[in-house]
Design an enzyme around this catalytic site. Structure first.
Site, PDB file in Angstrom:
ATOM      1  N   LYS A  22     -13.149  -0.959  14.809  1.00 38.68           N
ATOM      2  CA  LYS A  22     -12.424   0.038  15.507  1.00 38.68           C
ATOM      3  C   LYS A  22     -11.892   1.265  14.791  1.00 38.68           C
ATOM      4  CE  LYS A  22      -7.747  -0.750  16.300  1.00 38.68           C
ATOM      5  NZ  LYS A  22      -6.994   0.296  15.981  1.00 38.68           N
ATOM      6  N   ASN A  23     -11.503   0.641  13.495  1.00 38.10           N
ATOM      7  CA  ASN A  23     -10.643   1.600  12.704  1.00 38.10           C
ATOM      8  C   ASN A  23     -11.815   2.568  11.815  1.00 38.10           C
ATOM      9  OD1 ASN A  23      -8.381   0.705  13.168  1.00 38.10           O
ATOM     10  ND2 ASN A  23      -8.043  -0.232  11.253  1.00 38.10           N
ATOM     11  N   ARG A  92      -1.528   6.672  18.664  1.00 37.13           N
ATOM     12  CA  ARG A  92      -0.889   7.382  17.376  1.00 37.13           C
ATOM     13  C   ARG A  92      -1.865   7.842  16.396  1.00 37.13           C
ATOM     14  NH1 ARG A  92       4.442   7.144  18.761  1.00 37.13           N
ATOM     15  NH2 ARG A  92       4.587   5.799  20.553  1.00 37.13           N
ATOM     16  N   CYS A 116       6.162   3.913  16.208  1.00 35.90           N
ATOM     17  CA  CYS A 116       5.427   2.923  16.934  1.00 35.90           C
ATOM     18  C   CYS A 116       5.780   1.478  16.825  1.00 35.90           C
ATOM     19  CB  CYS A 116       3.802   3.154  16.582  1.00 35.90           C
ATOM     20  SG  CYS A 116       3.663   2.183  15.043  1.00 35.90           S
ATOM     21  N   ARG A 121       5.976   5.731  11.753  1.00 30.08           N
ATOM     22  CA  ARG A 121       4.760   6.016  11.496  1.00 30.08           C
ATOM     23  C   ARG A 121       4.535   7.528  10.868  1.00 30.08           C
ATOM     24  NH1 ARG A 121       0.544   2.317  13.556  1.00 30.08           N
ATOM     25  NH2 ARG A 121      -1.245   2.767  12.153  1.00 30.08           N
ATOM     26  N   PRO A 122       5.033   7.728   9.614  1.00 32.71           N
ATOM     27  CA  PRO A 122       5.260   9.177   9.230  1.00 32.71           C
ATOM     28  C   PRO A 122       3.768   9.362   8.895  1.00 32.71           C
ATOM     29  CG  PRO A 122       5.794   7.439   7.389  1.00 32.71           C
ATOM     30  CD  PRO A 122       5.748   6.551   8.517  1.00 32.71           C
ATOM     31  N   ILE A 123       3.577  10.927   8.738  1.00 26.03           N
ATOM     32  CA  ILE A 123       2.450  11.668   8.702  1.00 26.03           C
ATOM     33  C   ILE A 123       2.674  12.487   7.473  1.00 26.03           C
ATOM     34  CG2 ILE A 123       1.378  10.897  10.839  1.00 26.03           C
ATOM     35  CD1 ILE A 123       2.063  14.065  11.564  1.00 26.03           C
ATOM     36  N   ASP A 124       3.961  12.344   6.738  1.00 26.36           N
ATOM     37  CA  ASP A 124       4.034  13.522   5.724  1.00 26.36           C
ATOM     38  C   ASP A 124       2.950  13.689   4.722  1.00 26.36           C
ATOM     39  OD1 ASP A 124       4.934  10.691   5.139  1.00 26.36           O
ATOM     40  OD2 ASP A 124       5.741  11.399   3.266  1.00 26.36           O
ATOM     41  N   LEU A 125       2.235  12.574   4.308  1.00 24.46           N
ATOM     42  CA  LEU A 125       1.157  12.772   3.437  1.00 24.46           C
ATOM     43  C   LEU A 125       0.038  13.498   3.883  1.00 24.46           C
ATOM     44  CD1 LEU A 125       1.221   9.020   1.703  1.00 24.46           C
ATOM     45  CD2 LEU A 125       2.199  10.947   1.055  1.00 24.46           C
ATOM     46  N   ASP A 306      -3.497  -5.929   8.736  1.00 27.69           N
ATOM     47  CA  ASP A 306      -3.955  -5.960  10.049  1.00 27.69           C
ATOM     48  C   ASP A 306      -4.268  -7.650  10.277  1.00 27.69           C
ATOM     49  OD1 ASP A 306      -3.327  -3.672  10.773  1.00 27.69           O
ATOM     50  OD2 ASP A 306      -5.527  -2.911  10.546  1.00 27.69           O
ATOM     51  N   ARG A 397      -6.865  -3.002  23.190  1.00 24.65           N
ATOM     52  CA  ARG A 397      -7.028  -1.986  22.119  1.00 24.65           C
ATOM     53  C   ARG A 397      -8.016  -2.136  20.897  1.00 24.65           C
ATOM     54  NH1 ARG A 397      -2.120  -0.577  19.056  1.00 24.65           N
ATOM     55  NH2 ARG A 397      -3.577   0.615  18.279  1.00 24.65           N
TER      56      ARG A 397
HETATM   57  C1  UD1 Z   1      -4.663   2.270   9.222  1.00 27.32           C
HETATM   58  C2  UD1 Z   1      -5.264   1.417  10.216  1.00 27.32           C
HETATM   59  C3  UD1 Z   1      -4.177   0.294  10.563  1.00 27.32           C
HETATM   60  C4  UD1 Z   1      -3.948  -0.470   9.300  1.00 27.32           C
HETATM   61  C5  UD1 Z   1      -3.312   0.658   8.330  1.00 27.32           C
HETATM   62  C6  UD1 Z   1      -2.780  -0.240   6.765  1.00 27.32           C
HETATM   63  C7  UD1 Z   1      -6.682   3.199  11.518  1.00 27.32           C
HETATM   64  C8  UD1 Z   1      -6.919   3.940  12.754  1.00 27.32           C
HETATM   65  N1  UD1 Z   1      -5.467   2.206  11.280  1.00 27.32           N
HETATM   66  O1  UD1 Z   1      -3.276   3.057   9.576  1.00 27.32           O
HETATM   67  O2  UD1 Z   1      -4.774  -0.503  11.417  1.00 27.32           O
HETATM   68  O3  UD1 Z   1      -2.652  -1.199   9.627  1.00 27.32           O
HETATM   69  O4  UD1 Z   1      -4.230   1.722   8.018  1.00 27.32           O
HETATM   70  O5  UD1 Z   1      -4.224  -0.657   6.604  1.00 27.32           O
HETATM   71  O6  UD1 Z   1      -7.448   3.113  10.721  1.00 27.32           O
HETATM   72  N2  UD1 Z   1       2.799   6.516   5.100  1.00 27.32           N
HETATM   73  C9  UD1 Z   1       3.508   7.212   4.802  1.00 27.32           C
HETATM   74  N3  UD1 Z   1       3.241   8.578   5.067  1.00 27.32           N
HETATM   75  C10 UD1 Z   1       1.991   9.130   5.524  1.00 27.32           C
HETATM   76  C11 UD1 Z   1       0.898   8.064   5.905  1.00 27.32           C
HETATM   77  C12 UD1 Z   1       1.244   6.820   5.531  1.00 27.32           C
HETATM   78  O7  UD1 Z   1       4.443   7.079   4.194  1.00 27.32           O
HETATM   79  O8  UD1 Z   1       1.896  10.182   5.751  1.00 27.32           O
HETATM   80  C13 UD1 Z   1       2.745   4.839   4.948  1.00 27.32           C
HETATM   81  C14 UD1 Z   1       2.813   4.020   6.132  1.00 27.32           C
HETATM   82  O9  UD1 Z   1       4.001   4.093   6.666  1.00 27.32           O
HETATM   83  C15 UD1 Z   1       2.561   2.708   5.595  1.00 27.32           C
HETATM   84  C16 UD1 Z   1       1.350   3.116   4.535  1.00 27.32           C
HETATM   85  O10 UD1 Z   1       1.707   4.306   4.303  1.00 27.32           O
HETATM   86  O11 UD1 Z   1       3.564   2.049   5.200  1.00 27.32           O
HETATM   87  C17 UD1 Z   1      -0.107   2.717   4.836  1.00 27.32           C
HETATM   88  O12 UD1 Z   1      -0.393   3.609   6.171  1.00 27.32           O
HETATM   89  P1  UD1 Z   1      -1.744   3.978   6.379  1.00 27.32           P
HETATM   90  O13 UD1 Z   1      -2.685   3.474   5.279  1.00 27.32           O
HETATM   91  O14 UD1 Z   1      -1.576   5.465   6.473  1.00 27.32           O
HETATM   92  O15 UD1 Z   1      -2.081   3.574   7.584  1.00 27.32           O
HETATM   93  P2  UD1 Z   1      -2.954   4.151   8.955  1.00 27.32           P
HETATM   94  O16 UD1 Z   1      -3.923   5.103   8.406  1.00 27.32           O
HETATM   95  O17 UD1 Z   1      -1.773   4.749   9.920  1.00 27.32           O
END
Ligand code: UD1
Length: 417
Positions: A22-23, A92, A116, A121-125, A306, A397
């Site tokens: 899936k991922n 998301r 979520c 679920r921040p996306i700042d990065l 996961d 899902r």
């Molecule tokens: C992906 C996987 C999800 C898995 C996760 C961690 C997909 C579709 N989903 O989610 O199943 O649980 O990796 O292995 O591939 N963070 C920030 N800022 C950001 C982005 C992330 O602070 O802009 C933090 C998150 O809150 C979290 C950590 O970074 O604590 C890791 O998250 P991330 O690797 O980004 O997870 P996803 O890509 O959302």
């Protein structure tokens, strides 16, 4: 609403072919947007998250056809550049389209993903990486408006956390940027390597995936490609934990054993015997797993967040004590209260959970999230009596024909009503 009736407490045995990951499918489908023409993607499981991604591609003006587990994505003439709010809420991780849309269309608009079921679920990065490549991003009333008016330009990006999604978004955008992009502190997950392989099959020049530094030489014209998505290491971990907990034997094919090293090490320590041979993974278990050393979730190659819930469920019905530390997400123990209904002894304090194994009994339980839902199924397969597991929309899902796969191993699992 339907539910699973699971009559547990009996060993499982048999062979399974693991679904496509899936991922991996989600970013690869977003990547298909980059090339004018039809890409052919094999091993795309029938999951509700994949259906949501197909919907997004159609909204963007692509045609998507499914033939069994193959998706034909025609991105000849994308027309839209907006993802509506309901689709963002449904999944998301659709934020992964940002980089691809900016690279192909020069514009993207979508709603801010917000929180979520796993917590914020921040996306700042993601946003700072795209800004560094030249994207202008404005946040207005929960919507993100992104433009790359003057085009994107490669540069050095440093991720403070090895975020999987931010790494993927940066790779996708960098393919459409002039010059070289270097992503330092990149996530090393196998899904990043799968995305690199698909992008390179489309004519991109990406290297370093699987290491902390990924380089993309951007600006080359991309063409559609035919590609087979890798096997799902988390679905594989789920089936291994299910048979580990219930006892029996399992032969898995279609997944790379090295992707499962951290999970396999825990199952072996808990008393299972595991062997990887000729592309197959074989597990034997007598059930009633023992406790293992502290399980700390971490970015790959550490223990995957996961797989935390499914391993916890397997050990909760066992006979030893195990400490879990969830370092990746704030709110990832929501399955604990439901496991307690089955008699599990799990004490949670913040990010730490202490599991004291003891025999579980059947109960009526409800999934709270995707992997938490799978964990309830794992527990129910080992528990004496007939359980009712609700909230299947979460499980759908990420698991294709979950009940069929488990029934093929001899599980007494039925979809009701
Ligand atoms: C992906 C996987 C999800 C898995 C996760 C961690 C997909 C579709 N989903 O989610 O199943 O649980 O990796 O292995 O591939 N963070 C920030 N800022 C950001 C982005 C992330 O602070 O802009 C933090 C998150 O809150 C979290 C950590 O970074 O604590 C890791 O998250 P991330 O690797 O980004 O997870 P996803 O890509 O959302």
């Amino acid at each position: 609403m339907s539910w699973f009736e699971i009559c547990g407490g009996r060993p499982l045995s048999g062979e399974l072919r693991v679904q496509g990951a899936k991922n991996s499918v989600l970013p690869i489908l977003a990547a298909a947007l980059l090339a004018p023409g039809q890409s052919v993607l094999h091993n795309c499981p029938g999951l509700s998250d994949v259906a949501a991604t197909e919907k997004i591609l159609r909204l963007l003006g692509c045609s998507v056809k499914r033939e069994g587990e193959t998706l034909l994505v025609d991105a000849r003439q994308p027309t839209g550049c907006e993802i509506p709010d309901p689709l963002m809420r449904e999944m998301r991780s659709s934020v992964i389209f940002l980089g691809a849309m900016l690279a192909r269309l020069g514009r993207a608009e979508l709603s801010y993903p917000g929180g979520c079921e796993l917590g914020p679920r921040p996306i700042d990065l993601h946003l700072s990486a795209l800004r560094k490549l030249g994207a202008e991003i404005v946040e207005e009333q929960g919507r993100l408006r992104c433009t790359a008016g003057k085009g994107l330009t490669g540069g050095e990006l440093c991720l403070s956390i090895p975020s999987v999604g931010a790494t993927e978004n940066a790779m996708l955008a960098a393919c459409g940027a002039q010059g070289t992009t270097t992503i330092v502190g990149a996530a090393r997950e196998p899904e990043i390597v799968d995305l690199q392989n698909f992008l390179n099959a489309m004519g991109a020049r990406v290297s370093g995936a699987g290491s902390p530094v990924v380089s993309v030489e951007g600006g080359f014209p991309l063409h559609p490609a035919e590609y087979t998505v890798m096997g799902d290491r988390i679905a594989a971990a789920t089936y291994l934990c299910a048979v580990g907990a219930a006892g029996g034997t399992l032969e898995l094919e279609g997944v790379e054993a090295s992707h499962l090293a951290a999970v396999a090490a825990c199952l072996e320590e808990a008393g299972c015997s595991l062997q990887a041979q000729g592309g197959r993974i074989c597990l034997k278990s007598r059930g009633r797993l023992g406790g293992v050393r502290t399980v700390r979730t971490a970015p790959y190659p550490g223990f995957p967040t996961d797989a935390q819930a499914v391993l916890m469920a397997a050990l909760a019905g066992g006979s030893g004590t195990t400490v879990f530390v969830e370092t990746m997400f704030e709110n990832r123990y929501r399955h604990v209260d439901e496991l307690a209904r089955m008699g599990a002894d799990i004490q949670v304090a913040g990010r730490v959970a202490v599991v004291t194994g003891r025999p579980l009994h059947a109960a009526q339980v409800r999934s709270t999230d995707l992997r938490g839902g799978a964990a309830l199924v794992v527990a129910a397969l080992a528990a004496e009596g007939c359980s009712r597991v609700e909230g299947l929309e979460h499980i759908r899902r990420g698991y294709q024909d979950f009940e069929g796969q488990l029934a093929a191993l001899g599980a007494e699992i039925r979809l009701r009503p």
